[in-house]
Design an enzyme around this catalytic site. Sequence first.
Site, PDB file in Angstrom:
ATOM      1  N   ARG A 125      69.627  -0.037  17.772  1.00 37.77           N
ATOM      2  CA  ARG A 125      70.942  -0.246  17.134  1.00 37.77           C
ATOM      3  C   ARG A 125      71.720  -1.307  17.901  1.00 37.77           C
ATOM      4  NH1 ARG A 125      72.447   0.628  12.410  1.00 37.77           N
ATOM      5  NH2 ARG A 125      71.898   2.843  12.441  1.00 37.77           N
ATOM      6  N   GLU A 174      74.892 -11.236   8.970  1.00 37.91           N
ATOM      7  CA  GLU A 174      73.439 -11.290   8.845  1.00 37.91           C
ATOM      8  C   GLU A 174      73.045 -12.429   7.913  1.00 37.91           C
ATOM      9  OE1 GLU A 174      72.325  -7.334   7.453  1.00 37.91           O
ATOM     10  OE2 GLU A 174      74.126  -6.532   8.380  1.00 37.91           O
ATOM     11  N   ARG A 227      60.986  -4.189  12.210  1.00 36.20           N
ATOM     12  CA  ARG A 227      61.869  -3.823  13.319  1.00 36.20           C
ATOM     13  C   ARG A 227      61.387  -2.616  14.115  1.00 36.20           C
ATOM     14  NH1 ARG A 227      67.451  -1.028  10.987  1.00 36.20           N
ATOM     15  NH2 ARG A 227      66.495   0.478   9.598  1.00 36.20           N
ATOM     16  N   HIS A 275      69.563  -9.550  11.369  1.00 41.74           N
ATOM     17  CA  HIS A 275      70.644  -8.559  11.200  1.00 41.74           C
ATOM     18  C   HIS A 275      71.531  -8.560  12.457  1.00 41.74           C
ATOM     19  CE1 HIS A 275      72.593  -4.730  10.530  1.00 41.74           C
ATOM     20  NE2 HIS A 275      71.784  -4.359   9.562  1.00 41.74           N
ATOM     21  N   ASP A 304      80.739  -3.816   3.535  1.00 41.13           N
ATOM     22  CA  ASP A 304      79.284  -3.955   3.397  1.00 41.13           C
ATOM     23  C   ASP A 304      79.009  -4.834   2.174  1.00 41.13           C
ATOM     24  OD1 ASP A 304      76.567  -3.664   3.565  1.00 41.13           O
ATOM     25  OD2 ASP A 304      76.553  -1.473   3.456  1.00 41.13           O
TER      26      ASP A 304
HETATM   27  C1  BG6 Z   1      73.289  -3.533   6.687  1.00 36.60           C
HETATM   28  C2  BG6 Z   1      73.449  -2.906   5.337  1.00 36.60           C
HETATM   29  O1  BG6 Z   1      72.523  -4.688   6.561  1.00 36.60           O
HETATM   30  O2  BG6 Z   1      72.611  -2.616   7.552  1.00 36.60           O
HETATM   31  C3  BG6 Z   1      74.172  -1.567   5.461  1.00 36.60           C
HETATM   32  O3  BG6 Z   1      74.150  -3.792   4.488  1.00 36.60           O
HETATM   33  C4  BG6 Z   1      73.455  -0.673   6.454  1.00 36.60           C
HETATM   34  O4  BG6 Z   1      74.245  -0.952   4.187  1.00 36.60           O
HETATM   35  C5  BG6 Z   1      73.312  -1.418   7.763  1.00 36.60           C
HETATM   36  O5  BG6 Z   1      74.179   0.523   6.615  1.00 36.60           O
HETATM   37  C6  BG6 Z   1      72.599  -0.623   8.865  1.00 36.60           C
HETATM   38  O6  BG6 Z   1      71.362  -0.174   8.456  1.00 36.60           O
HETATM   39  P1  BG6 Z   1      70.501   0.742   9.402  1.00 36.60           P
HETATM   40  O7  BG6 Z   1      69.230   1.080   8.675  1.00 36.60           O
HETATM   41  O8  BG6 Z   1      70.201  -0.078  10.640  1.00 36.60           O
HETATM   42  O9  BG6 Z   1      71.323   1.945   9.726  1.00 36.60           O
END
Ligand code: BG6
Length: 296
Positions: free
Chosen positions: A73, A270, A96, A166, A211
Amino acid sequence: MKLSRQSQPNGRAGVARDSGANGLPRIILAHPSGARVELCRHGAHVTSWKNARGEELLFLSQKSWFEPGRPIRGGIPVVFPQFCDDGPLPKHGFARTRTWTPAATGTTPDGETFATLRLEADAETLRLWPFRFTLEYTVLLSDRLTVRLAVSNAGDQPFRFQAVFHTYFRVGDIRQTGVFGLQGLEFSDSLKAGARACEARELVTFAGETDRIYIGASDALGIHDGGRGRTFSISKKGLPDVVVWNPWIDKAQRMEDFGDEEYQSMVCVETGNIVAPATLKPAGRWEGATSFFSEG
Ligand code: BG6
Protein backbone atom coordinates in the site's frame (compact mmCIF):
# COMPACT_ATOMS: atom_id res chain seq x y z
CA MET A 1 24.97 -2.56 1.93
CA LYS A 2 27.28 -3.63 -0.91
CA LEU A 3 27.29 -1.34 -3.93
CA SER A 4 27.80 -2.72 -7.41
CA ARG A 5 30.63 -1.86 -9.78
CA GLN A 6 28.66 1.08 -11.16
CA SER A 7 29.40 2.86 -7.87
CA GLN A 8 30.64 6.40 -8.27
CA PRO A 9 33.79 7.67 -6.55
CA ASN A 10 31.79 9.44 -3.84
CA GLY A 11 30.76 5.99 -2.66
CA ARG A 12 27.06 6.87 -2.50
CA ALA A 13 25.89 6.32 -6.04
CA GLY A 14 25.18 3.11 -7.87
CA VAL A 15 22.95 0.07 -7.62
CA ALA A 16 22.77 -2.27 -4.66
CA ARG A 17 20.63 -5.19 -3.59
CA ASP A 18 19.46 -5.99 -0.12
CA SER A 19 16.37 -7.07 1.79
CA GLY A 20 13.61 -4.65 2.70
CA ALA A 21 10.56 -4.94 4.95
CA ASN A 22 9.80 -8.52 5.97
CA GLY A 23 12.94 -9.71 4.14
CA LEU A 24 11.55 -8.98 0.67
CA PRO A 25 14.41 -8.59 -1.80
CA ARG A 26 14.88 -5.10 -3.15
CA ILE A 27 17.12 -3.01 -5.34
CA ILE A 28 18.44 0.37 -4.22
CA LEU A 29 19.19 2.99 -6.85
CA ALA A 30 21.38 5.85 -5.73
CA HIS A 31 22.08 8.77 -8.07
CA PRO A 32 25.21 10.96 -7.72
CA SER A 33 22.91 13.90 -6.88
CA GLY A 34 21.94 12.10 -3.67
CA ALA A 35 18.49 11.04 -4.93
CA ARG A 36 17.53 7.47 -4.02
CA VAL A 37 14.91 4.90 -4.93
CA GLU A 38 13.96 1.60 -3.34
CA LEU A 39 12.48 -0.97 -5.69
CA CYS A 40 10.99 -4.14 -4.28
CA ARG A 41 11.06 -7.24 -6.50
CA HIS A 42 7.63 -8.10 -5.08
CA GLY A 43 5.35 -6.35 -7.55
CA ALA A 44 8.28 -4.42 -9.12
CA HIS A 45 7.15 -1.92 -6.57
CA VAL A 46 8.92 1.40 -6.01
CA THR A 47 8.42 1.87 -2.26
CA SER A 48 10.53 5.00 -1.77
CA TRP A 49 11.81 7.93 -3.80
CA LYS A 50 13.93 10.49 -1.98
CA ASN A 51 15.23 13.73 -3.43
CA ALA A 52 18.82 14.92 -3.11
CA ARG A 53 17.98 16.41 0.30
CA GLY A 54 16.80 13.02 1.54
CA GLU A 55 13.11 14.03 1.65
CA GLU A 56 10.64 11.24 0.92
CA LEU A 57 8.37 12.09 -2.01
CA LEU A 58 6.14 9.00 -2.09
CA PHE A 59 3.56 7.90 0.44
CA LEU A 60 3.89 4.44 1.96
CA SER A 61 1.33 3.28 4.49
CA GLN A 62 2.55 2.37 7.98
CA LYS A 63 0.02 -0.45 7.80
CA SER A 64 1.07 -1.88 4.45
CA TRP A 65 1.45 -5.60 4.07
CA PHE A 66 4.82 -6.77 2.79
CA GLU A 67 3.76 -10.30 2.04
CA PRO A 68 3.82 -12.59 -0.96
CA GLY A 69 0.41 -12.57 -2.62
CA ARG A 70 -0.63 -9.20 -1.17
CA PRO A 71 -0.07 -5.78 -2.71
CA ILE A 72 2.01 -3.09 -1.02
CA ARG A 73 0.00 0.00 0.00
CA GLY A 74 1.78 3.10 -1.29
CA GLY A 75 4.75 3.84 -3.55
CA ILE A 76 4.13 2.90 -7.17
CA PRO A 77 2.09 -0.27 -7.70
CA VAL A 78 2.22 -1.55 -11.28
CA VAL A 79 -1.30 -2.38 -12.45
CA PHE A 80 -1.47 -5.02 -15.23
CA PRO A 81 -3.36 -6.47 -17.11
CA GLN A 82 -6.59 -5.21 -15.52
CA PHE A 83 -7.45 -1.91 -13.86
CA CYS A 84 -9.44 -2.16 -10.64
CA ASP A 85 -12.47 -4.48 -10.97
CA ASP A 86 -12.77 -3.83 -14.70
CA GLY A 87 -12.79 -7.57 -15.51
CA PRO A 88 -12.61 -11.06 -14.01
CA LEU A 89 -9.05 -10.90 -12.65
CA PRO A 90 -7.97 -10.05 -9.11
CA LYS A 91 -8.36 -6.30 -8.46
CA HIS A 92 -5.72 -4.29 -10.37
CA GLY A 93 -4.43 -7.50 -12.01
CA PHE A 94 -1.63 -9.76 -10.87
CA ALA A 95 1.60 -7.88 -11.71
CA ARG A 96 1.62 -6.11 -8.35
CA THR A 97 1.69 -9.35 -6.40
CA ARG A 98 4.19 -11.37 -8.46
CA THR A 99 7.91 -11.55 -7.82
CA TRP A 100 9.79 -9.98 -10.71
CA THR A 101 13.27 -10.99 -11.92
CA PRO A 102 16.13 -8.49 -12.17
CA ALA A 103 17.15 -8.17 -15.84
CA ALA A 104 19.66 -5.27 -15.90
CA THR A 105 21.04 -2.52 -13.71
CA GLY A 106 23.54 0.26 -14.29
CA THR A 107 23.92 3.80 -15.59
CA THR A 108 22.50 5.03 -18.89
CA PRO A 109 24.59 7.13 -21.30
CA ASP A 110 22.61 10.11 -19.93
CA GLY A 111 23.82 9.39 -16.41
CA GLU A 112 20.56 7.96 -15.03
CA THR A 113 20.89 5.15 -12.51
CA PHE A 114 18.52 2.39 -13.59
CA ALA A 115 17.17 -1.09 -12.97
CA THR A 116 15.01 -3.27 -15.21
CA LEU A 117 12.85 -6.06 -13.84
CA ARG A 118 11.09 -8.68 -15.94
CA LEU A 119 7.92 -10.71 -15.51
CA GLU A 120 6.81 -13.52 -17.80
CA ALA A 121 3.73 -15.66 -17.98
CA ASP A 122 3.93 -18.82 -15.87
CA ALA A 123 1.53 -21.58 -14.89
CA GLU A 124 -0.14 -19.38 -12.29
CA THR A 125 -0.66 -16.33 -14.53
CA LEU A 126 -1.82 -18.59 -17.38
CA ARG A 127 -4.48 -20.02 -15.10
CA LEU A 128 -5.78 -16.51 -14.44
CA TRP A 129 -5.16 -15.01 -17.86
CA PRO A 130 -4.43 -17.40 -20.73
CA PHE A 131 -1.87 -15.28 -22.60
CA ARG A 132 1.90 -15.41 -22.92
CA PHE A 133 3.36 -12.01 -22.17
CA THR A 134 6.66 -10.46 -21.19
CA LEU A 135 6.78 -7.31 -19.08
CA GLU A 136 9.90 -5.21 -18.74
CA TYR A 137 9.74 -2.49 -16.13
CA THR A 138 12.55 0.04 -16.02
CA VAL A 139 13.05 2.56 -13.23
CA LEU A 140 15.42 5.42 -14.05
CA LEU A 141 16.67 7.89 -11.48
CA SER A 142 18.29 11.28 -12.08
CA ASP A 143 16.98 14.66 -10.93
CA ARG A 144 13.64 13.02 -11.80
CA LEU A 145 12.16 9.56 -11.51
CA THR A 146 11.01 7.79 -14.67
CA VAL A 147 9.12 4.51 -14.83
CA ARG A 148 8.66 2.69 -18.13
CA LEU A 149 6.71 -0.46 -18.83
CA ALA A 150 7.14 -2.49 -22.02
CA VAL A 151 4.59 -5.21 -22.73
CA SER A 152 5.34 -7.86 -25.37
CA ASN A 153 3.06 -10.55 -26.72
CA ALA A 154 5.08 -13.76 -26.63
CA GLY A 155 2.13 -15.97 -27.56
CA ASP A 156 0.19 -16.81 -30.70
CA GLN A 157 -3.06 -14.93 -30.04
CA PRO A 158 -3.76 -11.24 -29.54
CA PHE A 159 -4.55 -9.92 -26.06
CA ARG A 160 -6.07 -6.78 -24.59
CA PHE A 161 -4.78 -5.16 -21.43
CA GLN A 162 -4.87 -2.14 -19.18
CA ALA A 163 -1.69 -0.84 -17.52
CA VAL A 164 -1.39 1.83 -14.86
CA PHE A 165 1.31 3.36 -12.68
CA HIS A 166 -0.71 3.75 -9.48
CA THR A 167 1.53 6.40 -7.90
CA TYR A 168 0.93 7.46 -4.28
CA PHE A 169 2.41 10.93 -3.74
CA ARG A 170 3.26 12.10 -0.24
CA VAL A 171 1.74 15.51 0.44
CA GLY A 172 1.79 17.84 3.45
CA ASP A 173 -1.99 18.14 3.74
CA ILE A 174 -4.61 16.84 1.31
CA ARG A 175 -6.79 19.89 2.07
CA GLN A 176 -4.04 22.10 0.66
CA THR A 177 -3.36 19.86 -2.34
CA GLY A 178 -4.53 20.32 -5.92
CA VAL A 179 -3.99 18.50 -9.19
CA PHE A 180 -3.59 20.67 -12.28
CA GLY A 181 -3.72 19.94 -16.03
CA LEU A 182 -7.17 18.27 -15.99
CA GLN A 183 -9.43 21.24 -16.69
CA GLY A 184 -11.94 20.69 -19.49
CA LEU A 185 -11.51 16.90 -19.51
CA GLU A 186 -14.29 14.38 -19.37
CA PHE A 187 -14.05 12.04 -16.40
CA SER A 188 -15.72 8.87 -15.26
CA ASP A 189 -16.71 9.11 -11.61
CA SER A 190 -16.12 5.74 -9.95
CA LEU A 191 -18.16 6.91 -6.93
CA LYS A 192 -21.20 7.40 -9.18
CA ALA A 193 -21.12 4.10 -11.08
CA GLY A 194 -18.86 5.58 -13.75
CA ALA A 195 -21.14 8.54 -14.57
CA ARG A 196 -19.42 10.94 -16.97
CA ALA A 197 -18.95 14.66 -16.28
CA CYS A 198 -16.61 17.46 -17.34
CA GLU A 199 -13.92 18.91 -15.07
CA ALA A 200 -14.42 22.65 -14.74
CA ARG A 201 -11.65 23.38 -12.23
CA GLU A 202 -8.14 24.51 -13.03
CA LEU A 203 -7.02 22.94 -9.75
CA VAL A 204 -8.73 19.72 -8.64
CA THR A 205 -8.87 20.03 -4.85
CA PHE A 206 -10.13 17.60 -2.19
CA ALA A 207 -12.95 17.87 0.34
CA GLY A 208 -14.15 14.26 0.37
CA GLU A 209 -13.60 10.84 -1.17
CA THR A 210 -12.44 11.24 -4.76
CA ASP A 211 -12.11 8.45 -7.34
CA ARG A 212 -12.15 9.55 -10.96
CA ILE A 213 -10.74 8.48 -14.28
CA TYR A 214 -9.89 11.50 -16.45
CA ILE A 215 -10.02 10.47 -20.08
CA GLY A 216 -7.41 11.45 -22.65
CA ALA A 217 -5.42 13.83 -20.44
CA SER A 218 -2.62 15.96 -21.84
CA ASP A 219 0.83 14.50 -21.36
CA ALA A 220 1.80 17.18 -18.81
CA LEU A 221 0.08 17.63 -15.49
CA GLY A 222 1.06 18.09 -11.89
CA ILE A 223 0.30 18.38 -8.21
CA HIS A 224 0.50 21.48 -6.09
CA ASP A 225 1.33 20.47 -2.50
CA GLY A 226 0.57 23.64 -0.56
CA GLY A 227 1.37 22.02 2.80
CA ARG A 228 5.00 21.46 1.89
CA GLY A 229 5.30 24.23 -0.71
CA ARG A 230 6.18 21.63 -3.33
CA THR A 231 5.12 21.01 -6.93
CA PHE A 232 5.26 17.65 -8.64
CA SER A 233 5.38 17.75 -12.44
CA ILE A 234 4.20 14.62 -14.18
CA SER A 235 4.85 13.89 -17.84
CA LYS A 236 3.59 10.76 -19.52
CA LYS A 237 3.82 8.92 -22.81
CA GLY A 238 1.49 6.26 -24.22
CA LEU A 239 -0.81 6.51 -21.18
CA PRO A 240 -3.88 8.60 -22.02
CA ASP A 241 -5.87 8.35 -18.79
CA VAL A 242 -5.30 9.75 -15.31
CA VAL A 243 -6.90 8.46 -12.11
CA VAL A 244 -7.18 10.83 -9.17
CA TRP A 245 -7.89 8.98 -5.92
CA ASN A 246 -8.12 9.78 -2.24
CA PRO A 247 -10.13 7.45 0.01
CA TRP A 248 -10.94 10.15 2.60
CA ILE A 249 -12.22 9.29 6.09
CA ASP A 250 -14.73 6.43 5.85
CA LYS A 251 -12.92 4.40 3.22
CA ALA A 252 -9.61 4.90 5.05
CA GLN A 253 -11.25 3.33 8.09
CA ARG A 254 -12.52 0.41 6.03
CA MET A 255 -9.15 -0.35 4.48
CA GLU A 256 -7.24 -2.86 6.58
CA ASP A 257 -3.81 -1.90 5.28
CA PHE A 258 -4.19 1.87 5.58
CA GLY A 259 -4.11 4.10 8.67
CA ASP A 260 -7.27 6.01 9.60
CA GLU A 261 -5.51 9.38 9.30
CA GLU A 262 -3.21 8.57 6.40
CA TYR A 263 -5.61 9.93 3.76
CA GLN A 264 -4.44 13.38 4.86
CA SER A 265 -0.89 12.89 3.65
CA MET A 266 -1.34 11.17 0.27
CA VAL A 267 -2.89 11.55 -3.12
CA CYS A 268 -2.85 9.05 -5.96
CA VAL A 269 -2.40 10.47 -9.43
CA GLU A 270 -2.23 7.44 -11.69
CA THR A 271 -1.28 7.37 -15.35
CA GLY A 272 -2.53 4.56 -17.53
CA ASN A 273 -4.46 3.16 -20.45
CA ILE A 274 -7.79 2.34 -18.89
CA VAL A 275 -10.82 3.48 -20.87
CA ALA A 276 -9.54 2.06 -24.16
CA PRO A 277 -7.42 -1.02 -23.34
CA ALA A 278 -4.49 -1.66 -25.69
CA THR A 279 -4.53 -4.67 -28.01
CA LEU A 280 -1.30 -6.47 -28.82
CA LYS A 281 -0.92 -8.89 -31.70
CA PRO A 282 1.49 -11.84 -31.46
CA ALA A 283 5.08 -10.46 -31.37
CA GLY A 284 3.68 -6.96 -30.79
CA ARG A 285 5.23 -4.55 -28.29
CA TRP A 286 3.67 -1.67 -26.36
CA GLU A 287 5.35 0.90 -24.17
CA GLY A 288 4.12 3.45 -21.63
CA ALA A 289 6.20 5.77 -19.44
CA THR A 290 5.81 8.46 -16.83
CA SER A 291 8.34 10.89 -15.36
CA PHE A 292 8.01 12.67 -12.04
CA PHE A 293 9.88 15.81 -11.10
CA SER A 294 9.61 17.50 -7.74
CA GLU A 295 10.41 21.16 -7.03
CA GLY A 296 10.44 22.81 -3.66
C1 BG6 B 1 -7.67 3.24 -7.49
C2 BG6 B 1 -9.12 3.00 -7.77
O1 BG6 B 1 -6.96 3.17 -8.69
O2 BG6 B 1 -7.19 2.23 -6.60
C3 BG6 B 1 -9.91 2.94 -6.46
O3 BG6 B 1 -9.62 4.02 -8.61
C4 BG6 B 1 -9.29 1.91 -5.53
O4 BG6 B 1 -11.26 2.63 -6.73
C5 BG6 B 1 -7.82 2.22 -5.35
O5 BG6 B 1 -9.98 1.92 -4.30
C6 BG6 B 1 -7.08 1.25 -4.43
O6 BG6 B 1 -7.22 -0.06 -4.83
P1 BG6 B 1 -6.61 -1.22 -3.97
O7 BG6 B 1 -6.94 -2.52 -4.66
O8 BG6 B 1 -5.11 -1.01 -3.95
O9 BG6 B 1 -7.20 -1.12 -2.60
